[in-house]
Scaffold this motif. Structure first.
Motif, PDB file in Angstrom:
ATOM      1  N   LEU A  47      55.288 -22.138  -3.502  1.00  0.00           N
ATOM      2  CA  LEU A  47      55.903 -23.428  -3.776  1.00  0.00           C
ATOM      3  C   LEU A  47      57.313 -23.273  -4.342  1.00  0.00           C
ATOM      4  O   LEU A  47      58.227 -24.020  -3.988  1.00  0.00           O
ATOM      5  N   ILE A  48      57.476 -22.320  -5.253  1.00  0.00           N
ATOM      6  CA  ILE A  48      58.766 -22.060  -5.891  1.00  0.00           C
ATOM      7  C   ILE A  48      58.959 -20.550  -5.928  1.00  0.00           C
ATOM      8  O   ILE A  48      58.028 -19.812  -6.265  1.00  0.00           O
ATOM      9  N   LYS A  49      60.169 -20.093  -5.617  1.00  0.00           N
ATOM     10  CA  LYS A  49      60.426 -18.662  -5.536  1.00  0.00           C
ATOM     11  C   LYS A  49      61.602 -18.275  -6.420  1.00  0.00           C
ATOM     12  O   LYS A  49      62.683 -18.869  -6.337  1.00  0.00           O
ATOM     13  N   ASP A  50      61.366 -17.297  -7.300  1.00  0.00           N
ATOM     14  CA  ASP A  50      62.406 -16.685  -8.140  1.00  0.00           C
ATOM     15  C   ASP A  50      63.202 -17.717  -8.926  1.00  0.00           C
ATOM     16  O   ASP A  50      64.439 -17.700  -8.967  1.00  0.00           O
TER      17      ASP A  50
ATOM     18  N   LEU B  51      65.977 -31.958 -18.753  1.00  0.00           N
ATOM     19  CA  LEU B  51      65.957 -31.458 -17.377  1.00  0.00           C
ATOM     20  C   LEU B  51      65.191 -32.431 -16.494  1.00  0.00           C
ATOM     21  O   LEU B  51      64.036 -32.761 -16.775  1.00  0.00           O
ATOM     22  N   LEU B  52      65.823 -32.890 -15.429  1.00  0.00           N
ATOM     23  CA  LEU B  52      65.180 -33.747 -14.442  1.00  0.00           C
ATOM     24  C   LEU B  52      64.819 -32.903 -13.222  1.00  0.00           C
ATOM     25  O   LEU B  52      65.682 -32.236 -12.646  1.00  0.00           O
ATOM     26  N   ILE B  53      63.550 -32.923 -12.835  1.00  0.00           N
ATOM     27  CA  ILE B  53      63.082 -32.188 -11.660  1.00  0.00           C
ATOM     28  C   ILE B  53      62.892 -33.182 -10.526  1.00  0.00           C
ATOM     29  O   ILE B  53      62.208 -34.194 -10.689  1.00  0.00           O
ATOM     30  N   THR B  54      63.495 -32.901  -9.388  1.00  0.00           N
ATOM     31  CA  THR B  54      63.412 -33.824  -8.266  1.00  0.00           C
ATOM     32  C   THR B  54      63.269 -33.047  -6.963  1.00  0.00           C
ATOM     33  O   THR B  54      63.419 -31.828  -6.928  1.00  0.00           O
ATOM     34  N   GLY B  55      62.961 -33.761  -5.903  1.00  0.00           N
ATOM     35  CA  GLY B  55      62.737 -33.140  -4.603  1.00  0.00           C
ATOM     36  C   GLY B  55      61.765 -33.976  -3.794  1.00  0.00           C
ATOM     37  O   GLY B  55      61.189 -34.958  -4.284  1.00  0.00           O
ATOM     38  N   ASP B  56      61.590 -33.600  -2.554  1.00  0.00           N
ATOM     39  CA  ASP B  56      60.684 -34.332  -1.677  1.00  0.00           C
ATOM     40  C   ASP B  56      59.237 -34.189  -2.135  1.00  0.00           C
ATOM     41  O   ASP B  56      58.880 -33.261  -2.864  1.00  0.00           O
ATOM     42  N   SER B  57      58.406 -35.106  -1.677  1.00  0.00           N
ATOM     43  CA  SER B  57      56.986 -35.058  -2.008  1.00  0.00           C
ATOM     44  C   SER B  57      56.361 -33.765  -1.483  1.00  0.00           C
ATOM     45  O   SER B  57      56.608 -33.363  -0.339  1.00  0.00           O
ATOM     46  N   GLY B  58      55.569 -33.109  -2.327  1.00  0.00           N
ATOM     47  CA  GLY B  58      54.886 -31.888  -1.921  1.00  0.00           C
ATOM     48  C   GLY B  58      55.703 -30.626  -2.095  1.00  0.00           C
ATOM     49  O   GLY B  58      55.245 -29.547  -1.698  1.00  0.00           O
ATOM     50  N   CYS B  59      56.897 -30.728  -2.686  1.00  0.00           N
ATOM     51  CA  CYS B  59      57.741 -29.536  -2.818  1.00  0.00           C
ATOM     52  C   CYS B  59      57.380 -28.687  -4.024  1.00  0.00           C
ATOM     53  O   CYS B  59      57.872 -27.565  -4.151  1.00  0.00           O
TER      54      CYS B  59
END
Length: 400
Positions: A198-201, A212-220
């Motif tokens: 899901l997330i790398k490095d 901190l605001l975390i954003t992105g497409d659904s399922g990211c």
């Protein structure tokens, strides 16, 4: 005796074995489906009533119940035949020895006492070697239960990943270390029992007072990252440095309303507090619930809070928990999704004015001004960091 035991066992296995195991398996499955449908209706009763879908739900439940009854009637018929076979098998053990020994007894070659001893030995040994026939009903239920567990296990095991997807070692674990502030080093995150990345490095540091605001497409992987920070997910690699658990407070999108009084809702997850009633009532005012206590009968009123309060009121009450505990870091997973913009902005501003460090997921343009940095998860494990002042809200739906 050996021939009799073998014949009885083979008849039990081939005539009753597969049908009984199959019927028991489906009985367990259909009973589970029926119970699940009842729980589903109970948990969604209000929504079903709003839609007027009672007749449809009743028809669905009746259909599942009829399947349970139909399968059970077939199971009873098969077990009745098995019981008749078992009774015949066991009763013949009383007759068969005497049939075999009758000629020797009548001709005088064998005494009656010896014949009785032989019959007793025959019955004792047959009881031991005929254990499968005698316990076949319970054994068939046991095998059916094992089959259900095997099905569950096969569904829990991770599905094979395609060659194009990045993968991580399912045996690796994210390390955790104490630190005065939140810091993430080389984090690679995978869902539990999956090799999908899901997330790398990911490497970042949230200094005291930052937001901190975390954003992105659904399922990211936005909520997944929060689960890793909270210590709920461990699969992956890298290190999460974090303050003590009592200095962090997590607010999910759907607040948990425990059975208990209004006071217990407000001080959750603690079970006692040194704050006075006046202070608790003041906190309710700060989260825009000024009349809640008087409306329900005071702080010690015990009600069904999930039914009584709207989702927006539940989310505001959850913010009250933050003000009760005054943590240094607050992590919000779309915790204001049911609030209007004015309430959302007011609650964010109150936390920022206190100097609280924030890590949040949100999808409204208004929350951007309450944050100092933006983490953009672009998918396939990739990510980007930006200063909130340089970030446009359009970037929440497209690359900046």
């Amino acid at each position: 005796l050996v021939a009799y035991a073998l014949v009885g066992t083979m008849v039990a296995l081939y005539v009753f074995g597969n049908p009984l195991i199959h019927l028991n398996f489906w009985q367990l499955r259909r009973e589970a489906d029926f119970r699940f449908s009842l729980i589903r209706v109970r948990e969604n009763a209000e929504s079903i009533a709003f839609y007027g879908g009672e007749a449809q739900e009743r028809a669905r439940i009746d259909g599942k119940f009829n399947k349970v009854i139909h399968n059970f009637s077939r199971l009873i018929k098969k077990q009745r035949a098995l019981n008749l076979f078992q009774r015949t098998f066991s009763q013949l053990t009383l007759v068969l020895p005497f049939v075999i020994l009758a000629d020797a007894v009548l001709s005088g070659q064998l005494e009656v006492g010896r014949a009785v001893q032989a019959a007793g030995a025959f019955t004792a040994v047959l009881t031991a070697v005929g254990v499968i026939v005698d316990n076949f009903e319970s054994l068939s239920r046991f095998v059916a239960g094992i089959g259900r567990l095997e099905t569950l296990s096969s569904h829990v095991l991770p599905a094979p990943q395609s060659a194009s997807e990045p993968a991580c070692d399912p045996s690796s674990r994210i390390q955790r270390a104490p630190c005065p502030h939140l810091k993430i080093e080389s984090l690679t995150l995978c869902p539990p029992q999956s090799e999908r990345v899901l997330i790398k490095d990911l490497t970042l540091a949230v200094q005291p007072g930052d937001a901190l605001l975390i954003t992105g497409d659904s399922g990211c992987g936005k909520s997944s990252l929060l689960r890793a920070i909270a210590g709920l997910w461990h699969q992956g690699s890298g290190t999460i440095h974090h303050p003590p658990r009592e200095d962090c407070f997590f607010l999910p999108q759907q607040p948990y309303m425990q059975p208990g009084s209004l006071r217990s809702q407000l001080i959750y997850p603690s079970d006692r507090t040194d704050l006075s009633d006046e202070r608790l009532l003041s906190i309710l005012e700060q989260v825009h619930l000024p009349y809640l206590a008087s409306r329900v009968g005071g702080l010690d009123a015990v009600l069904d809070w999930e039914k009584l309060l709207s989702i927006g009121e539940q989310q505001r009450l959850a913010f009250g928990r933050v003000l009760v505990h005054e943590p240094r870091i607050v992590i919000l997973d779309e915790a204001t999704s049911a609030l209007d913009s004015a309430n959302e902005s007011s609650l964010y501003k109150r936390l920022r004015d206190k100097g609280t460090t924030l890590v949040s997921i949100a999808h409204r343009a208004g929350v951007l001004r309450h944050h100092t940095h933006v983490l953009w998860l672009t998918g396939d494990g990739a990510w980007e960091m930006h200063a909130a002042s340089d970030y446009q809200f359009d970037a929440m739906v497209s690359r900046p």
